[in-house]
Design a protein around this motif. Structure first.
Motif, PDB file in Angstrom:
ATOM      1  N   GLY A 342       0.810  -1.218   0.000  1.00  0.00           N
ATOM      2  CA  GLY A 342       0.000   0.000   0.000  1.00  0.00           C
ATOM      3  C   GLY A 342       0.837   1.258   0.000  1.00  0.00           C
ATOM      4  O   GLY A 342       0.445   2.282  -0.562  1.00  0.00           O
ATOM      5  N   ARG A 343       2.025   1.190   0.621  1.00  0.00           N
ATOM      6  CA  ARG A 343       2.905   2.361   0.637  1.00  0.00           C
ATOM      7  C   ARG A 343       3.722   2.479  -0.638  1.00  0.00           C
ATOM      8  O   ARG A 343       4.121   3.574  -1.035  1.00  0.00           O
ATOM      9  N   LEU A 344       4.005   1.359  -1.316  1.00  0.00           N
ATOM     10  CA  LEU A 344       4.796   1.394  -2.541  1.00  0.00           C
ATOM     11  C   LEU A 344       3.962   1.829  -3.742  1.00  0.00           C
ATOM     12  O   LEU A 344       4.468   2.505  -4.637  1.00  0.00           O
ATOM     13  N   ILE A 345       2.693   1.428  -3.775  1.00  0.00           N
ATOM     14  CA  ILE A 345       1.842   1.757  -4.922  1.00  0.00           C
ATOM     15  C   ILE A 345       1.593   3.255  -4.999  1.00  0.00           C
ATOM     16  O   ILE A 345       1.610   3.852  -6.078  1.00  0.00           O
ATOM     17  N   VAL A 346       1.352   3.873  -3.841  1.00  0.00           N
ATOM     18  CA  VAL A 346       1.122   5.322  -3.802  1.00  0.00           C
ATOM     19  C   VAL A 346       2.179   5.927  -2.883  1.00  0.00           C
ATOM     20  O   VAL A 346       1.940   6.125  -1.694  1.00  0.00           O
ATOM     21  N   PRO A 347       3.379   6.210  -3.431  1.00  0.00           N
ATOM     22  CA  PRO A 347       4.466   6.712  -2.563  1.00  0.00           C
ATOM     23  C   PRO A 347       4.128   8.032  -1.872  1.00  0.00           C
ATOM     24  O   PRO A 347       4.619   8.307  -0.779  1.00  0.00           O
ATOM     25  N   SER A 348       3.316   8.876  -2.527  1.00  0.00           N
ATOM     26  CA  SER A 348       3.020  10.183  -1.925  1.00  0.00           C
ATOM     27  C   SER A 348       1.913  10.111  -0.883  1.00  0.00           C
ATOM     28  O   SER A 348       1.617  11.101  -0.226  1.00  0.00           O
ATOM     29  N   GLY A 349       1.297   8.957  -0.740  1.00  0.00           N
ATOM     30  CA  GLY A 349       0.201   8.832   0.215  1.00  0.00           C
ATOM     31  C   GLY A 349       0.199   7.449   0.840  1.00  0.00           C
ATOM     32  O   GLY A 349       1.238   6.912   1.179  1.00  0.00           O
ATOM     33  N   ASP A 350      -0.985   6.868   0.980  1.00  0.00           N
ATOM     34  CA  ASP A 350      -1.086   5.575   1.633  1.00  0.00           C
ATOM     35  C   ASP A 350      -2.431   4.953   1.281  1.00  0.00           C
ATOM     36  O   ASP A 350      -3.466   5.594   1.417  1.00  0.00           O
ATOM     37  N   ILE A 351      -2.399   3.698   0.817  1.00  0.00           N
ATOM     38  CA  ILE A 351      -3.633   2.957   0.604  1.00  0.00           C
ATOM     39  C   ILE A 351      -3.877   2.120   1.850  1.00  0.00           C
ATOM     40  O   ILE A 351      -2.976   1.415   2.317  1.00  0.00           O
ATOM     41  N   GLY A 352      -5.072   2.189   2.390  1.00  0.00           N
ATOM     42  CA  GLY A 352      -5.394   1.468   3.614  1.00  0.00           C
ATOM     43  C   GLY A 352      -5.078  -0.011   3.503  1.00  0.00           C
ATOM     44  O   GLY A 352      -5.298  -0.637   2.456  1.00  0.00           O
ATOM     45  N   VAL A 353      -4.554  -0.568   4.613  1.00  0.00           N
ATOM     46  CA  VAL A 353      -4.176  -1.978   4.591  1.00  0.00           C
ATOM     47  C   VAL A 353      -5.400  -2.878   4.383  1.00  0.00           C
ATOM     48  O   VAL A 353      -5.278  -3.972   3.817  1.00  0.00           O
ATOM     49  N   GLY A 354      -6.585  -2.404   4.804  1.00  0.00           N
ATOM     50  CA  GLY A 354      -7.794  -3.192   4.575  1.00  0.00           C
ATOM     51  C   GLY A 354      -8.086  -3.352   3.098  1.00  0.00           C
ATOM     52  O   GLY A 354      -8.510  -4.431   2.650  1.00  0.00           O
TER      53      GLY A 354
END
Length: 377
Positions: A342-354
């Motif tokens: 989730g952190r690698l796909i959107v380096p400038s933000g964060d995709i929820g782990v859920g």
């Protein structure tokens, strides 16, 4: 008592198998030259080298641990991560980031994975349903409802408040489901699951009613929690979440022998010396504690409690004594992979782990379903 029950369960299975009519042995001329293809792929009793698979999963977790610390919106070198603990500089923002944010987040991902995976095994055992997941008892909906109440009516938006109200919601929901399911009167797992499903629907409806009547600020607070995220989770959540998951894990592991008997059915498990009501009560307690703590800390996360037990059975087989820790290990690895992805796909933000768990878990679950033979309870 648990060891005796496990041995008795295995003996009962062997007895049941021996009672089946034996097919005539094929003659050498008609015997197949090779085993069926599905059998060559592996049997429902587990992999041929479970120790090797578990070691590989453990190595994967150890390898991902430092990666999880250095990956994120702010680049942190491995040297900074090392020095954050062995040459700490309070003025260094990277050192503070590692100690206060990245390390707690990584540890919390492992703890939540362990809790959801182990509670999934217990849930599927007591319901004798391989498609059951911890949320089926309404625990996730109860935590979600109480957190929504805390944010909308009391203005509590901190993670600590969410944790407190989440525990409260998990406990109250578990008690309501326990009473409605009539466990004290000897009702079985089917009635317990039906009660949990009913409570789940009511609580989700109540949560939606609250959300459509709150302002944008309150809705945004709840939205960041409900997608299932580890962002911003600090040291203050490690002790309560870890303690609750550890307590539930001990209860579940102590019940492992009784769970082996429970999957054989109520009457047979009673004949093997297990009290179905006692087993059901303590199993529900373990699920509520582990699933409630995990959901309160990170929000609703699905698929882990459903998929990880399948992988665990493919590795170690059906015996719950090795299955519970094996599934917990698999679920911890899934949570770490999903959080890092989730952190690698959107380096400038964060995709929820859920969200990432669903994206990672769905293909895994489809691959398991497409196998010709999967482990049955």
């Amino acid at each position: 008592m648990s060891t005796t029950n496990a041995r008795s369960a295995q003996t009962a299975r062997g007895t049941a198998n021996s009672a089946l009519p034996r097919a005539a042995s094929p003659s050498p001329a008609t015997a197949p030259a090779r085993a069926p293809r599905s059998r060559r792929r592996g049997t429902p009793t587990g992999a041929k080298r479970p120790g090797l698979w578990l070691t590989l999963i453990g190595v994967l977790i150890v390898a991902l641990f430092p990666v999880s610390i250095v990956v994120g919106t702010v680049d942190v070198s491995f040297a900074d991560a090392w020095n954050a603990y062995f040459a700490f500089d309070p003025a260094n923002t990277n050192h503070l980031l590692v100690r206060e944010v990245r390390m707690p987040r990584t540890v919390l991902a492992i703890i939540i994975g362990v809790g959801l995976g182990a509670s999934g095994v217990v849930m599927q055992a007591i319901t004798r349903n391989p498609l059951a997941e911890p949320g089926l008892l309404g625990v996730n909906a109860g935590v979600t409802f109480t957190v929504a109440v805390a944010i909308a009516f009391f203005g509590f938006g901190t993670l600590t408040a969410s944790m407190v109200f989440g525990f409260l919601g998990a406990g109250l929901t578990g008690a309501v489901v326990y009473i409605l399911g009539g466990v004290r009167r000897g009702a079985g797992p089917v009635r317990l699951v039906l009660a949990g499903a009913a409570v789940n629907v009511v609580l989700l409806a109540g949560t939606r009613i609250i959300l459509v009547n709150v302002d944008t600020t309150v809705f945004d607070r709840f939205r960041s929690w409900t997608v299932g995220s580890l962002e911003g989770r600090g040291l203050e959540l490690l002790l309560p979440t870890g303690s609750a998951v550890l307590a539930g894990l001990i209860i579940a592991y102590a019940l492992s022998g009784a769970l082996d008997a429970s999957v054989l059915g109520k009457d047979l498990s009673r004949s093997l010396g297990a009290n179905p009501n006692v087993v059901l009560s303590f199993a529900a307690l373990a699920i509520i504690v582990m699933c409630g703590a995990s959901t309160a800390a990170a929000g609703p996360i699905s698929f882990v409690g459903l998929t990880a037990p399948f992988v665990g059975r493919l590795i170690v087989g059906l015996n719950h004594r090795p299955l519970i820790p094996a599934t917990a290990l698999v679920a911890a690895a899934v949570m770490l992979v999903a959080d890092i992805a989730g952190r690698l796909i959107v380096p400038s933000g964060d995709i929820g782990v859920g969200i990432m768990v669903s994206l990672v878990g769905a293909p895994t679950f489809i691959a398991i379903v497409r196998r010709r033979k999967i482990a049955q309870l």
